[in-house]
Design a protein around this motif. Structure first.
Motif, PDB file in Angstrom:
ATOM      1  N   ALA A   8     -10.041   9.222  33.943  1.00 49.34           N
ATOM      2  CA  ALA A   8      -8.870  10.149  34.810  1.00 49.34           C
ATOM      3  C   ALA A   8      -8.865  10.737  33.621  1.00 49.34           C
ATOM      4  O   ALA A   8      -8.773  12.120  34.916  1.00 49.34           O
ATOM      5  N   GLU A   9      -9.325  11.295  32.612  1.00 47.99           N
ATOM      6  CA  GLU A   9      -9.023  12.132  32.100  1.00 47.99           C
ATOM      7  C   GLU A   9     -10.411  12.886  31.948  1.00 47.99           C
ATOM      8  O   GLU A   9     -10.571  14.743  32.606  1.00 47.99           O
ATOM      9  N   ARG A  10     -11.472  12.299  32.637  1.00 51.32           N
ATOM     10  CA  ARG A  10     -12.833  13.397  32.554  1.00 51.32           C
ATOM     11  C   ARG A  10     -12.691  14.091  34.020  1.00 51.32           C
ATOM     12  O   ARG A  10     -12.885  15.055  34.479  1.00 51.32           O
ATOM     13  N   VAL A  11     -11.890  13.530  35.556  1.00 53.69           N
ATOM     14  CA  VAL A  11     -11.594  13.850  36.430  1.00 53.69           C
ATOM     15  C   VAL A  11     -10.851  15.286  36.232  1.00 53.69           C
ATOM     16  O   VAL A  11     -10.823  16.178  36.876  1.00 53.69           O
ATOM     17  N   ILE A  12      -9.892  14.679  35.530  1.00 54.66           N
ATOM     18  CA  ILE A  12      -9.149  16.374  35.193  1.00 54.66           C
ATOM     19  C   ILE A  12     -10.157  16.911  35.085  1.00 54.66           C
ATOM     20  O   ILE A  12      -9.630  17.811  35.257  1.00 54.66           O
ATOM     21  N   TYR A  13     -10.734  16.828  33.381  1.00 53.43           N
ATOM     22  CA  TYR A  13     -11.267  17.763  33.007  1.00 53.43           C
ATOM     23  C   TYR A  13     -12.378  18.164  33.793  1.00 53.43           C
ATOM     24  O   TYR A  13     -12.852  19.400  34.080  1.00 53.43           O
ATOM     25  N   VAL A 306       4.677  -1.196  43.676  1.00 56.09           N
ATOM     26  CA  VAL A 306       4.764  -1.020  42.298  1.00 56.09           C
ATOM     27  C   VAL A 306       4.545  -2.844  41.919  1.00 56.09           C
ATOM     28  O   VAL A 306       4.077  -2.823  40.326  1.00 56.09           O
ATOM     29  N   SER A 307       5.248  -3.990  42.447  1.00 52.10           N
ATOM     30  CA  SER A 307       5.363  -4.747  41.637  1.00 52.10           C
ATOM     31  C   SER A 307       3.715  -5.478  42.152  1.00 52.10           C
ATOM     32  O   SER A 307       3.237  -6.642  41.513  1.00 52.10           O
ATOM     33  N   LYS A 308       2.748  -5.325  42.868  1.00 56.98           N
ATOM     34  CA  LYS A 308       1.107  -5.652  42.663  1.00 56.98           C
ATOM     35  C   LYS A 308       1.138  -5.036  42.164  1.00 56.98           C
ATOM     36  O   LYS A 308      -0.628  -4.731  41.552  1.00 56.98           O
ATOM     37  N   LEU A 309       1.337  -3.379  40.937  1.00 58.94           N
ATOM     38  CA  LEU A 309       0.540  -2.957  40.552  1.00 58.94           C
ATOM     39  C   LEU A 309      -0.133  -3.764  39.155  1.00 58.94           C
ATOM     40  O   LEU A 309       0.453  -4.394  38.219  1.00 58.94           O
ATOM     41  N   ASP A 310      -1.554  -3.562  39.138  1.00 57.84           N
ATOM     42  CA  ASP A 310      -1.734  -4.288  37.733  1.00 57.84           C
ATOM     43  C   ASP A 310      -2.700  -2.804  36.871  1.00 57.84           C
ATOM     44  O   ASP A 310      -4.049  -2.648  37.128  1.00 57.84           O
ATOM     45  N   PRO A 311      -2.310  -2.216  36.409  1.00 56.38           N
ATOM     46  CA  PRO A 311      -2.693  -0.812  35.514  1.00 56.38           C
ATOM     47  C   PRO A 311      -3.918  -1.714  34.797  1.00 56.38           C
ATOM     48  O   PRO A 311      -4.899  -1.126  34.372  1.00 56.38           O
ATOM     49  N   HIS A 312      -3.040  -2.852  33.594  1.00 55.73           N
ATOM     50  CA  HIS A 312      -4.528  -2.361  33.188  1.00 55.73           C
ATOM     51  C   HIS A 312      -6.126  -2.763  33.816  1.00 55.73           C
ATOM     52  O   HIS A 312      -7.051  -2.501  33.417  1.00 55.73           O
ATOM     53  N   GLN A 313      -6.292  -3.460  34.566  1.00 57.44           N
ATOM     54  CA  GLN A 313      -7.604  -3.877  35.214  1.00 57.44           C
ATOM     55  C   GLN A 313      -7.449  -2.523  36.090  1.00 57.44           C
ATOM     56  O   GLN A 313      -8.352  -1.513  36.129  1.00 57.44           O
ATOM     57  N   MET A 314      -6.919  -1.315  36.758  1.00 57.99           N
ATOM     58  CA  MET A 314      -7.546  -0.716  37.133  1.00 57.99           C
ATOM     59  C   MET A 314      -7.874   0.186  36.304  1.00 57.99           C
ATOM     60  O   MET A 314      -8.385   1.415  36.559  1.00 57.99           O
ATOM     61  N   ILE A 315      -7.275   0.653  35.184  1.00 56.52           N
ATOM     62  CA  ILE A 315      -8.344   1.585  34.145  1.00 56.52           C
ATOM     63  C   ILE A 315      -9.872   0.905  33.743  1.00 56.52           C
ATOM     64  O   ILE A 315     -10.476   1.358  33.771  1.00 56.52           O
ATOM     65  N   MET A 316      -9.629  -0.448  33.944  1.00 57.25           N
ATOM     66  CA  MET A 316     -10.755  -0.927  33.461  1.00 57.25           C
ATOM     67  C   MET A 316     -11.777  -0.570  34.409  1.00 57.25           C
ATOM     68  O   MET A 316     -12.876  -0.583  34.472  1.00 57.25           O
ATOM     69  N   MET A 317     -11.203  -0.949  36.129  1.00 54.16           N
ATOM     70  CA  MET A 317     -12.065  -0.356  37.459  1.00 54.16           C
ATOM     71  C   MET A 317     -12.682   1.054  37.384  1.00 54.16           C
ATOM     72  O   MET A 317     -13.958   1.179  37.679  1.00 54.16           O
ATOM     73  N   PHE A 318     -10.994   1.536  36.559  1.00 52.06           N
ATOM     74  CA  PHE A 318     -11.663   3.004  36.051  1.00 52.06           C
ATOM     75  C   PHE A 318     -13.238   3.468  35.829  1.00 52.06           C
ATOM     76  O   PHE A 318     -14.383   4.175  35.656  1.00 52.06           O
ATOM     77  N   GLU A 319     -13.228   2.495  34.320  1.00 51.05           N
ATOM     78  CA  GLU A 319     -14.229   2.884  33.652  1.00 51.05           C
ATOM     79  C   GLU A 319     -15.454   1.845  33.750  1.00 51.05           C
ATOM     80  O   GLU A 319     -16.562   2.696  33.382  1.00 51.05           O
ATOM     81  N   GLN A 320     -15.507   1.488  34.920  1.00 48.27           N
ATOM     82  CA  GLN A 320     -16.783   1.018  35.066  1.00 48.27           C
ATOM     83  C   GLN A 320     -17.111   2.127  37.471  1.00 48.27           C
ATOM     84  O   GLN A 320     -17.716   2.125  37.721  1.00 48.27           O
ATOM     85  N   SER A 321     -16.854   3.585  37.094  1.00 49.53           N
ATOM     86  CA  SER A 321     -16.950   3.705  37.910  1.00 49.53           C
ATOM     87  C   SER A 321     -17.275   5.396  37.452  1.00 49.53           C
ATOM     88  O   SER A 321     -17.100   6.184  38.271  1.00 49.53           O
ATOM     89  N   HIS A 322     -17.567   5.643  36.594  1.00 53.78           N
ATOM     90  CA  HIS A 322     -18.143   6.907  35.790  1.00 53.78           C
ATOM     91  C   HIS A 322     -19.951   7.575  36.462  1.00 53.78           C
ATOM     92  O   HIS A 322     -19.861   8.780  36.412  1.00 53.78           O
ATOM     93  N   SER A 323     -20.394   6.717  37.229  1.00 52.53           N
ATOM     94  CA  SER A 323     -21.215   6.454  37.741  1.00 52.53           C
ATOM     95  C   SER A 323     -21.322   7.503  39.295  1.00 52.53           C
ATOM     96  O   SER A 323     -21.575   8.144  39.967  1.00 52.53           O
ATOM     97  N   SER A 324     -19.725   7.536  39.656  1.00 54.89           N
ATOM     98  CA  SER A 324     -19.214   7.606  40.497  1.00 54.89           C
ATOM     99  C   SER A 324     -18.438   9.377  40.381  1.00 54.89           C
ATOM    100  O   SER A 324     -17.668  10.070  41.772  1.00 54.89           O
ATOM    101  N   PHE A 325     -18.451   9.925  39.833  1.00 52.39           N
ATOM    102  CA  PHE A 325     -17.832  11.511  39.086  1.00 52.39           C
ATOM    103  C   PHE A 325     -18.073  11.864  39.833  1.00 52.39           C
ATOM    104  O   PHE A 325     -17.544  12.600  40.676  1.00 52.39           O
ATOM    105  N   SER A 326     -19.917  12.717  40.368  1.00 55.95           N
ATOM    106  CA  SER A 326     -19.855  13.923  40.947  1.00 55.95           C
ATOM    107  C   SER A 326     -19.233  13.778  42.011  1.00 55.95           C
ATOM    108  O   SER A 326     -17.957  14.978  43.119  1.00 55.95           O
ATOM    109  N   TYR A 327     -19.259  12.025  43.208  1.00 52.24           N
ATOM    110  CA  TYR A 327     -18.437  12.016  44.348  1.00 52.24           C
ATOM    111  C   TYR A 327     -17.677  12.163  44.610  1.00 52.24           C
ATOM    112  O   TYR A 327     -16.505  13.081  45.521  1.00 52.24           O
ATOM    113  N   LEU A 328     -16.234  11.561  43.336  1.00 51.95           N
ATOM    114  CA  LEU A 328     -15.752  11.615  43.470  1.00 51.95           C
ATOM    115  C   LEU A 328     -15.056  13.068  43.193  1.00 51.95           C
ATOM    116  O   LEU A 328     -13.885  13.827  44.168  1.00 51.95           O
ATOM    117  N   VAL A 329     -15.226  13.524  43.297  1.00 52.14           N
ATOM    118  CA  VAL A 329     -14.605  15.410  42.089  1.00 52.14           C
ATOM    119  C   VAL A 329     -15.295  16.343  43.568  1.00 52.14           C
ATOM    120  O   VAL A 329     -14.391  17.353  44.139  1.00 52.14           O
TER     121      VAL A 329
END
Length: 426
Positions: A8-13, A306-329
């Motif tokens: 998430a920090e990388r996308v903002i940067y 919000v009750s279904k929010l699982d931020p730990h899983q969300m962050i883990m998923m995002f950390e597996q998404s670095h290969s998508s960085f350029s496409y997401l940007v």
């Protein structure tokens, strides 16, 4: 110290060549010295090592926060003569667009709009480093130290890895690891498949409109939210959506994005932590329902999401998404707008306003403008009992005159709703 940017920090940067700055303006009555301000900023850097950092990009194009502990990297202060009460607005808009030299750092700076007995301080931080909650913590500490050099604000250990924010039993859970990798791969495929026309519309002039509700009106609005069983955040969402529908007409999407502060769901992260990750909830209203019924329905939707929010899983998923960085940007940068605006409410800001040699007259709601898509946004906050709003816009998406009409209509609808509820109560 060296730490890889989270996804998430990388996308903002991004690539580091576009400004994406979080800006916090405040008004101070009284006086303090330049020496006191610089001393306080050094103490803030001692508490938060990442405020000394610069960004280094490795051979795989991966950015890292780097702190050279042997070299001071002082937060710079730009001093501007204070001529009018509105000078801060001009400087905020200027700071939105002013790039940080991320190769050298630091990723924070201060603008001091100064007169003899009145000042406006503007804290500017790269958004990849912190969110609004972090900015408020930094502001609170800064004011304490300016007022009293002997105050102890402690030291905040920086987030150095996933283990500092996600419990180890979650990080090592095989089912969660598989789920994160699968969703990361799915995101990559979806972003790769989405066709994006790489033609940017020419951005025009950014602007901001700031206003406050008088205390009685704000208190009555809060009272309506409580009696209706909805949060003030939800009530404001419905009000602003109604205004956009009325004024934007065929350009109305009926979609609002609201950031969710995930810190309260992640016990390892506290209010003092340097952290810049939020989740988003998308909301719309039902044209068949009246105002309060819409607010109640929207509140049910928010509570469910919000009750279904699982931020730990969300962050883990995002950390597996670095290969998508350029496409997401590319998707964020080039895709057509699909929502009307972003709305963020910081709620009540619990920062002292009385100090030995000065008074914190007001905190204007923080703002940020990034390089991605529609920049339209509202940020609300409450300080010293007054509800404050910052409306962020760009002439490309909403002409300034139309934005003024939106602001005026928001105030009118608030007054109408307050009057309507008062009539019912009688």
């Amino acid at each position: 110290m060296k730490r890889k940017l989270l996804f998430a920090e990388r996308v903002i940067y991004g690539e580091g060549n576009k400004a994406f700055n979080a800006v916090v303006p405040v008004k101070i009555c009284g006086s303090f010295s330049a020496e006191d301000l610089h001393y306080a900023l050094r103490k803030i850097q001692e508490k938060h090592p990442l405020l000394n950092s610069f960004i280094e990009v490795d051979e795989k194009n991966m950015p890292w926060f780097v702190v050279n502990e042997e070299v001071s990297n002082d937060i710079p202060v730009r001093i501007v003569a204070r001529l009018t009460d509105n000078d801060w607005e001009t400087e905020v808009v200027k700071e939105w667009a002013t790039l940080f030299d991320t190769n050298k750092g630091p990723l924070m700076r201060v603008v001091w709009i100064k007169s003899e007995n009145m000042s406006d301080l503007i804290l500017v931080m790269h958004h990849c480093l912190c969110d609004g909650r972090t900015a408020m913590s930094i502001l609170a500490d800064l004011l304490k130290i300016i007022d009293n050099k002997k105050v102890n604000i402690g030291k905040q250990p920086p987030i150095l890895s996933m283990y500092d924010i996600v419990p180890v039993e979650i990080l090592k859970n095989k089912r969660r690891i598989f789920k994160a990798k699968f969703k990361g791969l799915l995101n990559f495929i979806l972003l790769w498949l989405i066709p994006v026309s790489k033609k940017l519309p020419e951005r025009k002039q950014d602007y901001m409109i700031n206003w406050k509700l008088d205390k009685e009106l704000g208190d009555q609005l809060v009272s309506i939210s409580k009696s209706s069983g909805v949060t003030i955040n939800t009530l404001l969402c419905v009000i602003i959506l109604n205004v956009f529908k009325e004024i934007r007409k065929e350009k109305f999407f009926n979609k609002i994005a609201c950031p969710v502060d995930i810190r309260k769901y992640m016990p390892k992260i506290n209010d003092d932590s340097i952290f810049a990750f939020v989740s988003m909830v998308a909301l719309s209203f039902d044209n068949k329902l009246d105002f309060i019924s819409n607010a109640k329905k929207m509140q049910e939707i928010i509570n469910g999401k919000v009750s279904k929010l699982d931020p730990h899983q969300m962050i883990m998923m995002f950390e597996q998404s670095h290969s998508s960085f350029s496409y997401l940007v590319d998707f964020l940068k080039y895709s057509k707008p699909s929502n009307d605006f972003l709305f963020s409410n910081l709620g009540r800001i619990n920062i002292a306003h009385e100090y030995n040699s000065f008074e914190l007259a007001t905190i204007y709601s923080p703002s940020a403008v990034g390089p991605f898509g529609n920049t339209t946004g509202f940020v609300a906050s409450t300080f010293r009992g007054l509800m404050d709003f910052t409306f962020i816009g760009n002439e490309l998406f909403i002409p300034y005159d139309e934005a003024v009409a939106i602001k005026n209509r928001i105030i009118t609808i608030i007054k109408e709703q307050v009057g309507h509820e008062s009539a019912i109560a009688v």
